[in-house]
Design an enzyme around this catalytic site. Structure first.
Site, PDB file in Angstrom:
ATOM      1  N   HIS A  34      35.190  41.727  42.888  1.00 52.80           N
ATOM      2  CA  HIS A  34      34.923  40.295  43.543  1.00 52.80           C
ATOM      3  C   HIS A  34      35.092  40.160  44.743  1.00 52.80           C
ATOM      4  CE1 HIS A  34      36.806  39.300  39.223  1.00 52.80           C
ATOM      5  NE2 HIS A  34      35.712  38.647  39.096  1.00 52.80           N
ATOM      6  N   GLY A 144      27.102  41.154  40.692  1.00 45.86           N
ATOM      7  CA  GLY A 144      27.611  42.287  40.666  1.00 45.86           C
ATOM      8  C   GLY A 144      26.503  43.059  39.793  1.00 45.86           C
ATOM      9  N   LEU A 181      35.770  48.295  37.713  1.00 47.53           N
ATOM     10  CA  LEU A 181      36.677  47.096  37.701  1.00 47.53           C
ATOM     11  C   LEU A 181      36.369  46.091  36.735  1.00 47.53           C
ATOM     12  CD1 LEU A 181      37.850  47.169  41.403  1.00 47.53           C
ATOM     13  CD2 LEU A 181      38.965  48.446  39.536  1.00 47.53           C
ATOM     14  N   SER A 182      37.199  45.466  36.330  1.00 52.50           N
ATOM     15  CA  SER A 182      36.742  44.119  35.191  1.00 52.50           C
ATOM     16  C   SER A 182      38.010  43.454  35.230  1.00 52.50           C
ATOM     17  CB  SER A 182      36.173  44.637  34.152  1.00 52.50           C
ATOM     18  OG  SER A 182      36.392  43.592  33.218  1.00 52.50           O
TER      19      SER A 182
HETATM   20  P1  AMP Z   1      33.270  37.491  36.680  1.00 55.79           P
HETATM   21  O1  AMP Z   1      34.611  37.087  36.970  1.00 55.79           O
HETATM   22  O2  AMP Z   1      33.702  38.832  35.635  1.00 55.79           O
HETATM   23  O3  AMP Z   1      32.469  36.544  35.929  1.00 55.79           O
HETATM   24  O4  AMP Z   1      32.245  38.298  38.035  1.00 55.79           O
HETATM   25  C1  AMP Z   1      32.159  37.491  38.835  1.00 55.79           C
HETATM   26  C2  AMP Z   1      31.019  38.344  39.772  1.00 55.79           C
HETATM   27  O5  AMP Z   1      31.617  39.425  39.934  1.00 55.79           O
HETATM   28  C3  AMP Z   1      29.812  38.704  38.785  1.00 55.79           C
HETATM   29  O6  AMP Z   1      28.608  38.695  39.380  1.00 55.79           O
HETATM   30  C4  AMP Z   1      30.186  40.097  38.449  1.00 55.79           C
HETATM   31  O7  AMP Z   1      29.016  40.946  38.056  1.00 55.79           O
HETATM   32  C5  AMP Z   1      30.943  40.704  39.604  1.00 55.79           C
HETATM   33  N1  AMP Z   1      31.663  41.879  39.416  1.00 55.79           N
HETATM   34  C6  AMP Z   1      32.442  42.033  38.389  1.00 55.79           C
HETATM   35  N2  AMP Z   1      33.486  43.136  38.537  1.00 55.79           N
HETATM   36  C7  AMP Z   1      32.654  43.883  39.285  1.00 55.79           C
HETATM   37  C8  AMP Z   1      32.532  45.484  39.872  1.00 55.79           C
HETATM   38  N3  AMP Z   1      33.518  46.102  39.207  1.00 55.79           N
HETATM   39  N4  AMP Z   1      31.828  45.628  40.841  1.00 55.79           N
HETATM   40  C9  AMP Z   1      30.885  44.551  41.146  1.00 55.79           C
HETATM   41  N5  AMP Z   1      30.753  43.510  41.038  1.00 55.79           N
HETATM   42  C10 AMP Z   1      31.473  42.998  39.931  1.00 55.79           C
END
Ligand code: AMP
Length: 275
Positions: A34, A144, A181-182
């Site tokens: 993020h 992302g 990362l997640s």
């Molecule tokens: P989320 O909070 O999982 O909904 O993610 C919010 C944003 O962060 C989305 O655009 C995701 O694709 C991006 N994102 C999540 N994990 C990653 C990562 N490891 N690398 C790059 N972007 C990410």
């Protein structure tokens, strides 16, 4: 940094902003992935808006909506340190009406791969992204490449609905050992995390094969399966598509995405490689 919880307050602060706006929508539990989006938004715009909202409409029955990690205080600090100007942390009743007008994901690209495993997920995702893009009226919004299908569907929505925002794809951020990362990585035990590394390893292997001149998708998928099967508990799919999510039989360099979805323990993980 201003933190808004209500729509009215957010709109008021947004209206006061002059100059370019970069927007990063998230579901919180912020990590370096993020942050890379936020930093890029900071570099490219005069103002940065971030939203943290665990959007209920993109979770299916039985998915992890309740246990999805929530770290509001930490998220707030991270945003503050990253130079975010306006942080929107709405509640669901700020976003949704009881008789809601819905956005439907496209019938093909919204219902293959992630959409086949999670039917309806992309309807909810597009609905909230449409709302947040309209609310923020950002010049650029950062997404992302980790969520490749999501990104491509958002680009389609922006095109199909003549929205003016520029969608900026951002590269996947990984731990040093390769794990993408997640926010969901916190669900993994140490042992599961070790097995989850097979996902990025399989993509690396595919990348090496392609560098070595192997463009035949069936052979690449076979090799990836060999890496994944011993370690993951359920291999949901390996897919190779072009940048518009049409299936490919041969890699087209510069035009292809290799995608993996697998369960390790009860945690569902996705990863991909753009080649
Ligand atoms: P989320 O909070 O999982 O909904 O993610 C919010 C944003 O962060 C989305 O655009 C995701 O694709 C991006 N994102 C999540 N994990 C990653 C990562 N490891 N690398 C790059 N972007 C990410």
């Amino acid at each position: 940094m201003i933190v808004s919880r209500s729509y009215e307050e957010f709109a008021e602060h947004r209206d006061r902003m002059e100059g370019s706006i970069g927007f990063v929508p998230t579901m919180g539990a912020l990590h370096e992935g993020h942050l890379s989006l936020i930093r890029r938004a900071r570099e490219e715009n005069e103002h940065v808006i971030v939203s943290v909202f665990v959007n209920p409409t993109q979770f299916l029955e039985g998915e992890d909506l309740e246990k999805y990690p929530r770290r509001e205080e930490a998220d707030r600090k991270i945003c503050e340190l990253a130079g975010v100007d306006l942080l929107y942390m709405p509640t669901a009743d700020q976003i949704y009406d009881e008789d809601e007008l819905c956005i439907a994901a496209p019938k093909v690209r919204g219902y293959i791969l992630e959409g086949a495993r999670r039917p309806g997920h992309f309807d909810g995702m597009l609905q909230v992204v449409m709302k947040l893009l309209n609310l923020s009226r950002a010049d650029r919004a950062y997404f992302g490449m980790k969520d490749a299908q999501q990104l491509v569907l958002i680009q389609r929505m922006v095109r199909h609905y003549f929205m003016k925002v520029e969608i900026v794809p951002c590269p996947i951020v990984r731990d040093p050992d390769g794990l993408a990362l997640s926010s969901r990585n916190v669900y993994l035990s140490e042992e599961e995390r070790r097995r989850a590394l097979s996902i990025s390893r399989s993509l690396k292997r595919a990348g090496k094969m392609i560098q070595g001149g192997e463009y035949e998708v069936s052979r690449i998928v076979e090799a990836m399966e060999g890496t994944l099967r011993p370690d993951v508990d359920e291999l949901e799919y390996i897919a190779v598509v072009d940048r518009d999510f049409r299936p490919l039989e041969r890699i087209v360099p510069g035009e292809s995405i290799i995608l993996v979805a697998a369960k390790v323990g009860s945690t569902r993980l996705i990863d991909n490689l753009w080649v």
